[in-house]
Motif scaffolding. Structure first.
Motif, PDB file in Angstrom:
ATOM      1  N   LEU A  30       0.550  -0.918  -0.134  1.00  0.00           N
ATOM      2  CA  LEU A  30       0.032   0.006  -0.055  1.00  0.00           C
ATOM      3  C   LEU A  30       0.474   1.198   0.262  1.00  0.00           C
ATOM      4  O   LEU A  30       1.918   1.580   0.884  1.00  0.00           O
ATOM      5  N   VAL A  88      -5.160  -8.030  -0.415  1.00  0.00           N
ATOM      6  CA  VAL A  88      -5.080  -6.937  -1.160  1.00  0.00           C
ATOM      7  C   VAL A  88      -6.801  -6.730  -2.075  1.00  0.00           C
ATOM      8  O   VAL A  88      -6.645  -5.428  -2.168  1.00  0.00           O
ATOM      9  N   ILE A  92      -4.200   6.963  -2.300  1.00  0.00           N
ATOM     10  CA  ILE A  92      -3.925   5.957  -1.882  1.00  0.00           C
ATOM     11  C   ILE A  92      -3.124   4.838  -3.100  1.00  0.00           C
ATOM     12  O   ILE A  92      -4.468   4.429  -3.360  1.00  0.00           O
ATOM     13  N   TYR A  93      -2.406   4.474  -3.758  1.00  0.00           N
ATOM     14  CA  TYR A  93      -2.211   3.462  -4.151  1.00  0.00           C
ATOM     15  C   TYR A  93      -1.995   1.832  -3.994  1.00  0.00           C
ATOM     16  O   TYR A  93      -1.211   1.333  -2.965  1.00  0.00           O
ATOM     17  N   PRO A  94      -2.188   0.803  -4.765  1.00  0.00           N
ATOM     18  CA  PRO A  94      -1.825  -0.678  -4.322  1.00  0.00           C
ATOM     19  C   PRO A  94      -0.396  -0.366  -5.226  1.00  0.00           C
ATOM     20  O   PRO A  94       0.112  -0.368  -6.169  1.00  0.00           O
ATOM     21  N   GLY A  95       0.797  -0.818  -4.484  1.00  0.00           N
ATOM     22  CA  GLY A  95       1.502  -1.182  -4.798  1.00  0.00           C
ATOM     23  C   GLY A  95       2.391  -2.207  -4.928  1.00  0.00           C
ATOM     24  O   GLY A  95       1.428  -2.944  -5.510  1.00  0.00           O
ATOM     25  N   ALA A 136       1.145  -5.479  -3.604  1.00  0.00           N
ATOM     26  CA  ALA A 136      -0.641  -6.169  -4.259  1.00  0.00           C
ATOM     27  C   ALA A 136      -0.379  -7.056  -5.547  1.00  0.00           C
ATOM     28  O   ALA A 136      -0.655  -8.170  -5.148  1.00  0.00           O
ATOM     29  N   THR A 137       0.081  -6.848  -6.255  1.00  0.00           N
ATOM     30  CA  THR A 137       0.830  -7.414  -7.351  1.00  0.00           C
ATOM     31  C   THR A 137       1.282  -8.967  -7.252  1.00  0.00           C
ATOM     32  O   THR A 137       0.323 -10.349  -7.302  1.00  0.00           O
TER      33      THR A 137
END
Lengths: 205, 210
Positions: free
Chosen positions: A65, A148, A165-168, A171-172
């Protein structure tokens, strides 16, 4: 029944009972192929499991995150997120995340490795228990996706011009890890357990 | 060699793989595995009608759940809603393609496929038509059923809401209720009819065919 080359097989698609020999067969009800070479299933499970274990490391080391607040960027890995939740007093949620995203994948790895090793080297233990273990492995599989999904939901909701907020990368990697553990469990053929020598718990009713 | 009729009277437990011989049971009774007490089969009259009604309701509530806002948050006057459209936009904007595509498949495409193929196959079964179509739908269902994660999405939603609780005012949308409804219906449907019974009904209606 077990030492003959005929055996009862539960079709993995339609759950019909088939009575097959070692030749390649199709299910008598849904006509889907029943794999006769169990080595194939074994190696497929192993390959997907190794892929999943490889993805486990970036999933835990990279931030899952990324939050940007007024130009300031902070990153959170899974463990940092859990510790942060614990410190802020939401113990149940911290426990859910800890269980779902740290213990469940590890438990799955251990269970699949145990099933693979014990079927390969005929470790003497109850087949019934192994079938149950496999059932558990399949059932708990998707639950590690929780983290996730939480990150994605947060990234949709916290999406303002100043605060984002971004998934980092984590997360992938995490998503892929869960994906591969699920495929690994799905490609494990329960017949591997039945083909073990020794124990004959799968007797006729 | 063993005959087909004898095979039809056998069932293997999905949990412990113990072989059982089926015994006839009376109406509304259930048969359980002798080793692990899991449900093997049940004798319920007019399961198709019941399940069809439930599936239609589930299809409507799933539609509502994806059409409208699930939750709206309010941080000091700034509002943001969680909808499917917002989700697509955010994924496109942030270039999170792998996670995004996974999410859309697991949460949107697979559940919709499952509900609508259930709907279609139950209607076809009711009309006693399209044996091959029903068979293909059942096989499709068997493949994608482990990949539907609406229940996990719901738990994640609750976790996300708890995380935001301190900072934001949270308002539940229409879709949130619809989502809860879909989940409850899903539980009732899986309790009402198992996959095994669908296949049994398939053979009962259409018979064995090549």
């Amino acid at each position: 029944m077990n030492n003959s080359k005929f055996e009862y097989i539960r079709c993995h698609i339609c759950e019909a009972v088939n009575y097959v020999d070692n030749k390649e067969t199709k299910c008598r009800r849904c006509h889907e192929k029943i794999e006769h070479n169990l080595k194939f299933s074994y190696h497929k499970t192993l390959a997907f499991l190794i892929t999943a274990i490889i993805f486990y490391f970036p999933a835990n080391l990279y931030p899952i995150l990324i939050s940007k607040q007024f130009g300031k960027t902070t990153t959170n890995t899974i463990m940092e997120g859990i510790i942060h939740l614990w410190d802020s007093g939401s113990y149940p949620i911290a426990l859910i995340i800890l269980l779902a995203s740290v213990f469940v994948p590890l438990l799955k790895f251990v269970l699949i490795i145990y099933l693979l090793i014990s079927t390969k080297y005929n470790i003497h233990s109850s087949k019934l228990d192994k079938h149950k273990l496999f059932y558990i492995t399949e059932a708990i599989g998707p639950w590690s996706m929780v983290d996730v999904f939480v990150v994605i939901i947060l990234s949709v909701l916290i999406h303002f011009s100043e605060v984002k907020i971004y998934p980092g990368k984590g997360a992938t990697a995490f998503g892929l890890m869960v994906f591969f553990t699920m495929i690994s469990a799905l490609s494990f053929d329960p017949r591997l357990i039945n083909h073990q020598k020794g124990d004959t718990s799968n007797a006729k009713p | 060699m063993i005959t087909e009729e004898e095979l039809d009277n056998l069932i293997i437990c999905k949990k412990c793989h113990t072989l059982h011989k089926k015994v006839p049971i009376s109406h509304n009774k259930k048969a359980f595995c002798s080793k692990c007490d899991i449900l093997l089969y049940q004798n319920c009259p007019n399961t198709i009608d019941k399940t069809l009604a439930l599936v239609i309701t589930a299809a409507i509530s799933l539609f509502v759940a994806f059409k409208f806002t699930i939750v709206t948050i309010d941080i000091q006057g700034l509002e943001k809603s969680l909808t499917l459209y917002a989700l697509f936009m955010v994924i496109l904007e942030q270039h999170q393609y792998i996670v995004g595509i996974m999410f859309i498949f697991l949460i949107v495409i697979f559940p919709i496929t499952i509900i609508f193929s259930m709907l279609l196959l139950l209607i076809l079964m009711k009309l006693k038509k399209g044996a091959y179509m029903v068979q293909r739908l059942l096989i499709l269902l068997a493949h994608i059923r482990p990949w539907s994660m609406v229940d996990i999405f719901f738990i994640s939603l609750l976790v996300a809401m708890v995380k935001l609780f301190d900072y934001a005012y949270i308002e539940l949308g229409v879709s949130f209720v619809a989502l809860v409804f879909t989940l409850i219906l899903d539980i009732i449907i899986t309790k009402n009819i198992s996959f095994y019974e669908l296949w049994e009904l398939h053979t009962k209606i259409y018979g064995w065919h090549e």
